[in-house]
Design an enzyme around this catalytic site. Structure first.
Site, PDB file in Angstrom:
ATOM      1  N   GLU A  85     -13.491  -8.786  -0.839  1.00 37.42           N
ATOM      2  CA  GLU A  85     -14.333  -9.745  -0.134  1.00 37.42           C
ATOM      3  C   GLU A  85     -15.449  -9.085   0.677  1.00 37.42           C
ATOM      4  O   GLU A  85     -16.378  -9.757   1.128  1.00 37.42           O
ATOM      5  CB  GLU A  85     -13.477 -10.608   0.800  1.00 37.42           C
ATOM      6  CG  GLU A  85     -12.567 -11.605   0.091  1.00 37.42           C
ATOM      7  CD  GLU A  85     -13.355 -12.669  -0.656  1.00 37.42           C
ATOM      8  OE1 GLU A  85     -14.488 -12.978  -0.246  1.00 37.42           O
ATOM      9  OE2 GLU A  85     -12.840 -13.186  -1.661  1.00 37.42           O
ATOM     10  N   GLU A 116       6.155   2.288  -7.459  1.00 38.06           N
ATOM     11  CA  GLU A 116       6.168   2.353  -6.001  1.00 38.06           C
ATOM     12  C   GLU A 116       7.155   3.382  -5.467  1.00 38.06           C
ATOM     13  O   GLU A 116       7.066   3.802  -4.319  1.00 38.06           O
ATOM     14  CB  GLU A 116       6.494   0.984  -5.403  1.00 38.06           C
ATOM     15  CG  GLU A 116       7.906   0.499  -5.648  1.00 38.06           C
ATOM     16  CD  GLU A 116       8.172  -0.832  -4.971  1.00 38.06           C
ATOM     17  OE1 GLU A 116       9.027  -0.856  -4.072  1.00 38.06           O
ATOM     18  OE2 GLU A 116       7.522  -1.827  -5.332  1.00 38.06           O
TER      19      GLU A 116
END
Length: 301
Positions: A85, A116
């Site tokens: 954004e 992960e």
């Protein structure tokens, strides 16, 4: 590892939702809502740490550094949302705020299990970005013990880069490898262990705070207006017009006219109107004043 996980606040059972499966729809919603109310208070408790993070990010970006979010699963996705954004909202270069996610871009849409758990992969993925000691690396993990971002922070620290950790457990493991540790303890989730809920909400709030406050301090906001908006579609072009109108108290037609001269750049449009100067003079003043509209206007007064 099982003993360690069982001790984490984010893995505990919430006493307020023990009968979740027996509640009616409204009761479930009220329970979730009541727990969500606790998130903002938890974030309030770590504002001093967030302030430190913002000051360091501003310093790094002003000196040509970059901000990297790094995480796995929901944590990585939150980083992608916030970073993506920044260019349309603040017209930042695409590489100024970036996210490195365990499993790569495909993991944003589909779960990539196992990645992960590899510290070395976090280091490897960060290394591929050619980071330097001018950059900042922010590791995101609700549990605070995810190896992937920990590996990245360890590597970043070895290069002298400033490191920030964002977790939801007190005395998190990842905090040991951070220059600034942000531990937002929101308590057990309504759905046990589902850290996409309160923990993710807290992390999104913190990331929004860091990126937005940083951009304010970098001169990308005038009053409370997005004056560096990248007007790349109809909605944003109209927002650019409304922003110019709000900042200068001119009509829609006048805003449209001046924005045609600035290629829809709001900052010079405001300075042109408020200081009654040409586009080139407005641009010069904005550059001279490091992007700050208010100072650019005062430059002519």
């Amino acid at each position: 590892m099982k003993i360690e996980l069982s001790q984490l606040t984010t893995e505990q059972r919430n006493p307020n939702s023990m009968n979740l499966d027996q509640m009616n729809t409204m009761e479930v919603l009220q329970t979730i809502n009541n727990e969500d109310k606790k998130v903002a208070l938890a974030v309030e408790g770590v504002l001093p740490q967030i302030e430190i993070a913002v000051e360091q990010v501003c310093k790094a970006l002003n000196n040509g550094g970059r901000l990297f979010y790094i995480g796995a699963g929901t944590s990585g996705r939150l980083g992608v949302i916030d970073a993506s954004e920044c260019p349309p909202t603040f017209m930042t270069p695409s590489d100024m705020v970036q996210t490195i996610m365990a499993g790569g871009n495909d993991a944003f849409f589909n779960s990539v299990e196992g990645t992960e758990d590899l510290e070395v992969q976090g280091e490897k993925d960060l290394k591929a970005k050619d980071i330097t000691n001018k950059d900042i690396v922010l590791g995101i993990t609700a549990s605070g013990r995810t190896p992937y971002p920990i590996g990245a922070l360890k590597y970043a620290r070895s290069l002298g880069a400033y490191t920030i950790s964002l977790s939801c457990n007190k005395d998190s493991l990842i905090s040991e490898f951070a220059d600034c540790e942000i531990e937002v303890v929101v308590g057990p989730e309504v759905l046990t262990g589902s850290t996409r809920m309160k923990a993710a909400t807290a992390h999104k709030m913190v990331l929004n705070m860091i990126s937005t406050t940083t951009m304010v301090k970098l001169g990308k906001v005038h009053e409370n207006l997005m004056v560096d908006v990248h007007a790349s579609n109809y909605k944003l072009i109209e927002r650019a017009k409304r922003t110019t109108m709000e900042a200068t108290n001119i009509s829609y037609e006048e805003a449209e006219k001046v924005l045609k001269q600035t290629n829809c750049e709001v900052k010079p449009a405001i300075v042109m109107i408020e200081a009654d100067v040409t586009y080139s003079k407005a641009k010069e003043a904005i550059t001279y004043n490091n992007g700050y509209v208010r100072q650019a206007i005062d430059h002519f007064l």
